[in-house]
Design a protein around this motif. Structure first.
Motif, mmCIF file in Angstrom:
data_model
loop_
_atom_site.group_PDB
_atom_site.id
_atom_site.type_symbol
_atom_site.label_atom_id
_atom_site.label_comp_id
_atom_site.label_asym_id
_atom_site.label_seq_id
_atom_site.Cartn_x
_atom_site.Cartn_y
_atom_site.Cartn_z
ATOM 1 N N VAL A 147 0.694 -1.210 0.117
ATOM 2 C CA VAL A 147 -0.070 -0.169 -0.014
ATOM 3 C C VAL A 147 0.895 1.148 -0.080
ATOM 4 C CG1 VAL A 147 -1.695 1.256 1.160
ATOM 5 C CG2 VAL A 147 -1.797 -1.132 1.281
ATOM 6 N N TYR A 148 0.602 2.206 -1.005
ATOM 7 C CA TYR A 148 1.542 3.388 -1.034
ATOM 8 C C TYR A 148 0.585 4.660 -0.456
ATOM 9 C CZ TYR A 148 4.522 0.384 -3.563
ATOM 10 O OH TYR A 148 5.680 -0.559 -3.743
ATOM 11 N N GLU A 149 -0.921 4.684 -0.307
ATOM 12 C CA GLU A 149 -1.565 5.538 0.153
ATOM 13 C C GLU A 149 -2.499 4.771 1.037
ATOM 14 O OE1 GLU A 149 -1.979 9.699 -1.778
ATOM 15 O OE2 GLU A 149 -2.170 8.600 -3.326
ATOM 16 N N LEU A 150 -2.862 5.154 2.226
ATOM 17 C CA LEU A 150 -3.842 4.554 3.227
ATOM 18 C C LEU A 150 -4.749 5.649 3.556
ATOM 19 C CD1 LEU A 150 -4.549 1.777 4.380
ATOM 20 C CD2 LEU A 150 -3.235 2.546 6.475
ATOM 21 N N SER A 151 -6.048 5.067 3.535
ATOM 22 C CA SER A 151 -7.119 5.658 3.924
ATOM 23 C C SER A 151 -7.671 4.988 5.275
ATOM 24 C CB SER A 151 -8.500 6.004 3.018
ATOM 25 O OG SER A 151 -8.075 6.405 1.705
ATOM 26 N N HIS A 152 -8.038 3.759 5.265
ATOM 27 C CA HIS A 152 -7.997 3.063 6.363
ATOM 28 C C HIS A 152 -7.889 1.583 6.203
ATOM 29 C CE1 HIS A 152 -12.429 3.203 4.468
ATOM 30 N NE2 HIS A 152 -11.990 1.753 4.342
ATOM 31 N N TYR A 153 -7.816 0.879 7.393
ATOM 32 C CA TYR A 153 -7.402 -0.641 7.376
ATOM 33 C C TYR A 153 -8.188 -0.974 8.806
ATOM 34 C CZ TYR A 153 -4.889 -4.795 8.887
ATOM 35 O OH TYR A 153 -4.561 -5.888 9.172
ATOM 36 N N ILE A 154 -9.209 -2.055 8.213
ATOM 37 C CA ILE A 154 -9.975 -2.385 9.285
ATOM 38 C C ILE A 154 -10.040 -3.979 9.630
ATOM 39 C CG2 ILE A 154 -12.785 -2.408 10.008
ATOM 40 C CD1 ILE A 154 -12.686 0.156 8.467
ATOM 41 N N GLU A 155 -10.011 -4.553 10.622
ATOM 42 C CA GLU A 155 -10.201 -5.974 10.649
ATOM 43 C C GLU A 155 -11.495 -6.229 11.479
ATOM 44 O OE1 GLU A 155 -5.247 -6.796 11.757
ATOM 45 O OE2 GLU A 155 -6.898 -7.361 13.077
ATOM 46 N N LEU A 156 -12.361 -7.162 10.826
ATOM 47 C CA LEU A 156 -13.656 -7.469 11.247
ATOM 48 C C LEU A 156 -13.543 -9.179 11.684
ATOM 49 C CD1 LEU A 156 -15.966 -5.760 8.823
ATOM 50 C CD2 LEU A 156 -15.289 -4.805 11.081
ATOM 51 N N SER A 157 -13.940 -9.371 12.993
ATOM 52 C CA SER A 157 -13.773 -10.679 13.757
ATOM 53 C C SER A 157 -15.377 -11.319 13.725
ATOM 54 C CB SER A 157 -13.326 -10.809 15.268
ATOM 55 O OG SER A 157 -12.089 -10.592 15.347
ATOM 56 N N ILE A 158 -15.207 -12.477 12.972
ATOM 57 C CA ILE A 158 -16.696 -13.181 12.730
ATOM 58 C C ILE A 158 -16.531 -14.311 13.871
ATOM 59 C CG2 ILE A 158 -18.070 -14.275 11.206
ATOM 60 C CD1 ILE A 158 -16.436 -12.848 9.120
ATOM 61 N N ALA A 166 -26.250 -18.983 14.271
ATOM 62 C CA ALA A 166 -26.293 -17.430 13.859
ATOM 63 C C ALA A 166 -24.646 -16.731 14.082
ATOM 64 C CB ALA A 166 -27.140 -16.640 14.530
ATOM 65 N N LEU A 167 -24.412 -16.015 13.397
ATOM 66 C CA LEU A 167 -23.241 -15.233 13.324
ATOM 67 C C LEU A 167 -23.286 -13.852 13.584
ATOM 68 C CD1 LEU A 167 -21.586 -16.386 9.810
ATOM 69 C CD2 LEU A 167 -21.183 -17.129 12.066
ATOM 70 N N THR A 168 -22.080 -13.279 14.074
ATOM 71 C CA THR A 168 -22.097 -11.919 14.368
ATOM 72 C C THR A 168 -20.648 -11.527 14.133
ATOM 73 O OG1 THR A 168 -22.363 -10.149 16.162
ATOM 74 C CG2 THR A 168 -21.492 -12.042 17.014
ATOM 75 N N PHE A 169 -20.412 -10.100 14.005
ATOM 76 C CA PHE A 169 -19.152 -9.713 13.893
ATOM 77 C C PHE A 169 -18.772 -8.470 14.846
ATOM 78 C CE2 PHE A 169 -21.401 -7.348 10.584
ATOM 79 C CZ PHE A 169 -20.990 -5.940 10.511
ATOM 80 N N THR A 170 -17.625 -8.096 14.815
ATOM 81 C CA THR A 170 -17.342 -6.966 15.700
ATOM 82 C C THR A 170 -15.869 -6.415 15.176
ATOM 83 O OG1 THR A 170 -16.948 -5.996 18.061
ATOM 84 C CG2 THR A 170 -15.866 -8.093 17.378
ATOM 85 N N PRO A 171 -15.609 -5.125 15.090
ATOM 86 C CA PRO A 171 -14.293 -4.659 14.788
ATOM 87 C C PRO A 171 -13.318 -5.211 15.872
ATOM 88 C CG PRO A 171 -16.058 -3.188 14.604
ATOM 89 C CD PRO A 171 -16.582 -4.087 15.310
ATOM 90 N N ALA A 172 -12.150 -5.684 15.206
ATOM 91 C CA ALA A 172 -11.020 -6.089 16.162
ATOM 92 C C ALA A 172 -9.971 -4.948 16.069
ATOM 93 C CB ALA A 172 -10.630 -7.445 15.594
ATOM 94 N N TYR A 173 -10.087 -4.103 14.934
ATOM 95 C CA TYR A 173 -8.798 -3.244 15.030
ATOM 96 C C TYR A 173 -9.467 -2.171 13.817
ATOM 97 C CZ TYR A 173 -4.308 -1.176 13.700
ATOM 98 O OH TYR A 173 -3.305 -0.361 13.487
ATOM 99 N N THR A 174 -9.119 -1.010 14.204
ATOM 100 C CA THR A 174 -9.476 0.073 13.128
ATOM 101 C C THR A 174 -8.292 1.230 13.232
ATOM 102 O OG1 THR A 174 -10.982 1.547 14.694
ATOM 103 C CG2 THR A 174 -11.852 -0.319 13.183
ATOM 104 N N TRP A 175 -7.903 1.601 11.710
ATOM 105 C CA TRP A 175 -6.975 2.800 11.945
ATOM 106 C C TRP A 175 -7.834 3.469 10.559
ATOM 107 C CZ3 TRP A 175 -1.578 1.898 9.360
ATOM 108 C CH2 TRP A 175 -0.776 3.179 9.360
ATOM 109 N N ILE A 176 -7.873 4.637 10.790
ATOM 110 C CA ILE A 176 -8.275 5.634 9.779
ATOM 111 C C ILE A 176 -7.170 6.447 9.863
ATOM 112 C CG2 ILE A 176 -9.806 7.436 9.167
ATOM 113 C CD1 ILE A 176 -11.833 6.546 10.872
ATOM 114 N N ALA A 177 -6.155 6.157 8.809
ATOM 115 C CA ALA A 177 -5.261 6.786 8.385
ATOM 116 C C ALA A 177 -5.331 8.284 8.076
ATOM 117 C CB ALA A 177 -4.021 6.092 7.694
ATOM 118 N N LYS A 178 -6.622 8.387 7.229
ATOM 119 C CA LYS A 178 -6.692 9.475 6.537
ATOM 120 C C LYS A 178 -8.357 9.305 5.888
ATOM 121 C CE LYS A 178 -5.146 10.226 2.316
ATOM 122 N NZ LYS A 178 -4.046 10.364 0.887
#
Length: 436
Positions: A147-158, A166-178
């Motif tokens: 990646v040479y320019e980053l807006s966001h990086y998000i990990e979603l755990s399922i 049934a399933l659910t998910f939740t953010p494990a990690y978020t980074w809004i770089a820009k």
């Protein structure tokens, strides 16, 4: 909900959209998210309130709200899809969303350092923290793109409910770089929708909201003492390998411990080099015999094609975020209330159990008839009457199709992936899949 912050420009003076051009990529991983808390791997353990209908309504509302935009101008959206194949013993455990520019240009010459995690090991052997499937179905180490320019990086755990329905998910990690508008300061709200689709099947998925995420800050989300997370999506139907409701896949999937393999089966607990790092083991799809033993019925271990789509909507912490949240959730509230009532109503539960038992019995009866027909047909040979070979091959095909239909009603995988062909030939030559 407490919101704070300032809008960048008056709503009426904003352009139609304030999204800068970029690309979004989605990685489907069969290992726990690199930044997922081990203590929270089995998050959302309660099964009394499975709001499947409400989750579907949320998805519909999310799409409608995104189409119409909200007060103050259209909201920028980051959308990415990825194809994957689901085995009966298998569920993805993490979705990784990366938005940015992935090519080296004169303007973007330096590669962005993506989030790193401590290495983990099983029995002293290092293992990858991202697992993907290769073209043969084996789990192999996955890598993040350059990646040479980053807006966001998000990990979603399922994760599945304890009863695997049934399933659910939740953010494990978020980074809004820009920000998607190019901003590098302030805060943004993120509305995230996850949708799983199968050709000719019903979509399943849900929505989660994150308000006031500071631009530039990397957030890791830990579980609360009860095992839940502060941001969990409403339950949605398990992505199954048949009609999308997934009980067959669930029956063939064991509840995973906080330390688990890429296929959901519990593994030996092994110390990790980092306290919160997930320990995973590279696995391959279990054979069909294992699926049959786990589910109690023949379930062919063939991969089923699915598409995962993640939509991230970014909004400033102003009335546009409130408007978007309201348009997504307000109309779904009655559906949520109804689903909760049905989930705990004894009469509804009794009716559902009776229907499930009826379907199980119907499947067993249809499967027995098909197996008897197969035995009788395969006992014929080239010396048998031509009319017997034609009529019995036709009967086998009809009964195999009926068994497959009954299997789907009972939420099992189909027992006959290949139906017999109506033929006057020798059964073992004309229908080798039926009479091996």
């Amino acid at each position: 909900m407490l919101l704070s912050g300032c809008a960048n420009g008056l709503p009426g003076l904003r352009p139609l959209t304030y999204q800068h051009p970029a690309e979004t990529r989605l990685l489907v991983s069969y290992a726990p998210c690199p930044h997922a808390s081990r203590q929270g791997k089995n998050f959302a353990p309660l099964i009394a309130a499975i709001v499947l209908g409400a989750a579907g309504k949320l998805l519909d509302n999310f799409g409608t709200a995104l189409q119409k935009g909200s007060e103050g101008g259209n909201l920028p959206a980051s959308i990415a899809s990825a194809n994957f194949e689901l085995y009966n013993q298998d569920l993805p455990q993490c979705l990784i969303v990366i938005r940015g520019n992935f090519e080296h240009t004169e303007k973007a010459k330096t590669e962005v350092a993506l989030p790193t995690v401590e290495p983990v090991s099983v029995g002293g052997t290092p293992v990858p923290t991202i697992l993907v499937r290769d073209t043969t179905g084996n789990c192999v180490a996955g890598t993040l793109p350059d990646v040479y320019e980053l807006s966001h990086y998000i990990e979603l755990s399922i994760a599945p409910s304890r009863n695997q329905t049934a399933l659910t998910f939740t953010p494990a990690y978020t980074w809004i770089a820009k920000s998607m508008d190019g901003g590098t300061s302030g805060s943004r709200g993120l509305s995230i929708a996850v949708k799983f689709s199968r050709p000719s099947g019903q979509d399943t998925g849900s929505v989660v909201l994150l308000e006031n995420r500071a631009i530039g800050k990397q957030d890791t989300y830990r579980s609360m003492p009860d095992g839940h997370f502060a941001h969990e999506a409403a339950w949605f139907a398990t992505i199954g390998a048949n009609n999308g409701s997934g009980a067959a896949a669930a029956r063939a999937t064991k509840s995973a411990d906080p330390v688990s393999s890429g296929t959901g089966h519990a593994t030996e607990s092994a110390p990790a080099t980092a306290p919160d790092a997930a320990v995973v083991a590279t696995t391959t799809p279990a054979p069909a015999a294992a699926a049959e033993a786990a589910s109690g019925a023949p379930v062919p271990n063939e991969p089923f094609p699915f598409t995962a789509t993640v939509t991230v909507v970014e909004s400033r912490p102003t009335k546009e975020f409130v408007a978007f949240v309201a348009s997504v959730f307000t109309a779904a509230r009655p559906a949520i209330d109804t689903a909760l009532k049905n989930a705990i109503d004894p009469a509804t539960q009794l009716a559902n159990q009776k229907t499930a038992l009826d379907n199980e019995g119907g499947y067993g009866d249809a499967l027995a008839k098909a197996k008897v027909a197969v035995v009788n047909y395969c006992a014929l040979d080239a010396t048998s009457k031509v009319t017997d070979r034609i009529s019995q091959s036709g009967s086998v095909r009809q009964l195999q199709a009926a068994a497959n239909k009954a299997a789907l009603s009972a939420d099992y995988g189909v027992p006959y992936s290949v139906l017999a062909t109506v033929s006057d030939g020798d059964p073992k030559i004309a229908n080798p899949a039926t009479c091996p």
